[in-house]
Design a protein around this motif. Structure first.
Motif, PDB file in Angstrom:
ATOM      1  N   UNK A  38       0.849  -1.189   0.000  1.00 59.11           N
ATOM      2  CA  UNK A  38       0.000   0.000   0.000  1.00 59.11           C
ATOM      3  C   UNK A  38       0.889   1.245   0.000  1.00 59.11           C
ATOM      4  N   UNK A  39       0.744   2.119  -0.992  1.00 59.40           N
ATOM      5  CA  UNK A  39       1.605   3.312  -1.058  1.00 59.40           C
ATOM      6  C   UNK A  39       1.282   4.322   0.043  1.00 59.40           C
ATOM      7  N   UNK A  40       2.268   5.123   0.399  1.00 55.59           N
ATOM      8  CA  UNK A  40       2.137   6.156   1.434  1.00 55.59           C
ATOM      9  C   UNK A  40       1.507   5.605   2.717  1.00 55.59           C
ATOM     10  N   UNK A  41       2.068   4.547   3.275  1.00 56.72           N
ATOM     11  CA  UNK A  41       1.445   3.930   4.458  1.00 56.72           C
ATOM     12  C   UNK A  41       1.361   4.861   5.661  1.00 56.72           C
ATOM     13  N   UNK A  42       2.295   5.817   5.787  1.00 58.26           N
ATOM     14  CA  UNK A  42       2.254   6.746   6.925  1.00 58.26           C
ATOM     15  C   UNK A  42       0.986   7.605   6.892  1.00 58.26           C
ATOM     16  N   UNK A  43       0.509   7.915   5.699  1.00 59.94           N
ATOM     17  CA  UNK A  43      -0.715   8.709   5.573  1.00 59.94           C
ATOM     18  C   UNK A  43      -1.955   7.817   5.618  1.00 59.94           C
ATOM     19  N   UNK A  44      -1.904   6.679   4.945  1.00 56.17           N
ATOM     20  CA  UNK A  44      -3.087   5.843   4.789  1.00 56.17           C
ATOM     21  C   UNK A  44      -3.422   5.058   6.059  1.00 56.17           C
ATOM     22  N   UNK A  45      -2.462   4.972   6.983  1.00 56.61           N
ATOM     23  CA  UNK A  45      -2.733   4.268   8.233  1.00 56.61           C
ATOM     24  C   UNK A  45      -3.853   4.937   9.026  1.00 56.61           C
ATOM     25  N   UNK A  46      -4.077   6.228   8.782  1.00 57.26           N
ATOM     26  CA  UNK A  46      -5.115   6.976   9.507  1.00 57.26           C
ATOM     27  C   UNK A  46      -6.415   7.090   8.710  1.00 57.26           C
ATOM     28  N   UNK A  47      -6.526   6.383   7.595  1.00 59.06           N
ATOM     29  CA  UNK A  47      -7.735   6.431   6.793  1.00 59.06           C
ATOM     30  C   UNK A  47      -8.680   5.288   7.154  1.00 59.06           C
ATOM     31  N   UNK A  48      -9.927   5.427   6.704  1.00 57.10           N
ATOM     32  CA  UNK A  48     -10.970   4.440   6.992  1.00 57.10           C
ATOM     33  C   UNK A  48     -11.162   3.513   5.782  1.00 57.10           C
TER      34      UNK A  48
END
Length: 339
Positions: A143-153
């Protein structure tokens, strides 16, 4: 020498319903070695998912009855464990990927929290460290940009990405066994290929055994080391991939293989279809469970249940056509005489 991770012997599972007892699994036995992939194949209602879920005792004990048998995982008898002991195994030693990531993920929690939940419970890491590991897992599953996407739903992810999140959750604690229940059913063929490739790569890195539940023989050819064909709660044929695809031995397997269109097929032969419907699992089944749909059924098939005849090393089929006194027939897949 291979080491057996999971061994199931004579498993019989029933559900109590308003219409009576449903005998979903009827005397199933198999094993999975460390690092290998075993596929269970069969049409809907054949008992594939119930067999898989039984290895983790996921169904509530009030709804399900384990009538007989043994499930030994890593030398532990699953059917005798208390709920607290089972909770320690689920997620940490056995992970599970469900077929619909949209319904298996919690829409009210970020994907990072859902991955971290199991890490906190089983590895006892602080929340911040668990989130850091969740980011690593998202990166591991592509999954790209995991640091950002970790906080998504979950609703902010595509179907393929949600399935990658499900895989990350299942593998977060490095389980010894991964149960994949039709993990690519809701995905298009391009994403399906990516998910299968991801599962193979992670299996090589982590040496995880996989129990793959599917009705797609293309996935079996891509992923499996060994295959079990299930019908009406029973195993009718088992062997390695080469056995099942090039030397199928049971009429039900012939029907499954014959229903697949061949890309290089030059003639216009009609695809084989299996007529009729599976038997009612509320009732006792006398004789062969496939007898009413089988073009080769004999009198003995209606009276006695066929044993597992050994076709080759590790290859068995429950069909009286392999008895020494049975009449000769031609295998419609290989065009060879059945002996």
């Amino acid at each position: 020498m291979t080491e057996t991770l999971l061994r199931v012997d004579d498993l019989r599972v029933s559900f109590d319903t308003y219409a009576g007892e449903v005998r979903a699994v009827r005397g199933v036995s198999f094993h999975i070695d460390k690092g290998e992939t075993l596929a269970i194949v069969g049409e809907s209602g054949s008992g594939k998912s119930v067999t898989a879920q039984a290895t983790m005792r996921l169904s509530a004990d009030k709804q399900i009855r384990y009538k007989s048998g043994s499930i030994r995982f890593n030398e532990k008898e699953i059917l005798k464990l208390q709920e607290k002991e089972l909770q320690r195994i689920r997620g940490s030693e056995i992970g599970m990927i469900l077929q619909d990531p949209l319904t298996s993920l919690n829409p009210m929690m970020t994907v990072g929290k859902q991955i971290a939940e199991g890490i906190i419970k089983h590895q006892h890491l602080p929340k911040r460290e668990a989130i850091t590991k969740a980011i690593e897992m998202l990166r591991l599953v592509g999954i790209p940009e995991p640091e950002r996407r970790v906080n998504q739903y979950p609703h902010e992810f595509s179907g393929g990405m949600r399935q990658r999140v499900s895989i990350a959750i299942a593998l977060a604690c490095n389980p010894k066994l991964l149960i994949a229940d039709e993990p690519t059913t809701a995905l298009d063929v391009t994403i399906q290929a990516q998910i299968l490739e991801l599962m193979k790569d992670l299996q090589e890195k982590l040496n995880t055994a996989i129990l793959l539940i599917t009705h797609d023989l293309g996935i079996v050819a891509e992923m499996a080391d060994r295959v079990m064909i299930m019908y009406a709660g029973s195993i009718v044929e088992s062997g390695n991939c080469e056995d099942l695809f090039y030397h199928p031995a049971h009429p039900y397997t012939w029907g499954l293989l014959g229903s697949i269109p061949q890309a290089d097929q030059k003639n216009k032969e009609a695809l084989i279809s299996i007529k009729g419907t599976p038997p009612d699992l509320h009732a006792e089944i006398t004789g062969c469970p496939f007898k009413h749909r089988c073009s080769y059924a004999m009198a003995v098939c209606h009276e006695h249940r066929p044993p597992a005849f050994e076709i080759g090393e590790g290859h068995t089929a429950g069909c009286f056509l392999h008895h020494e006194f049975s009449p000769s027939v031609i295998n419609p897949i290989t065009k060879e005489e059945v002996k």
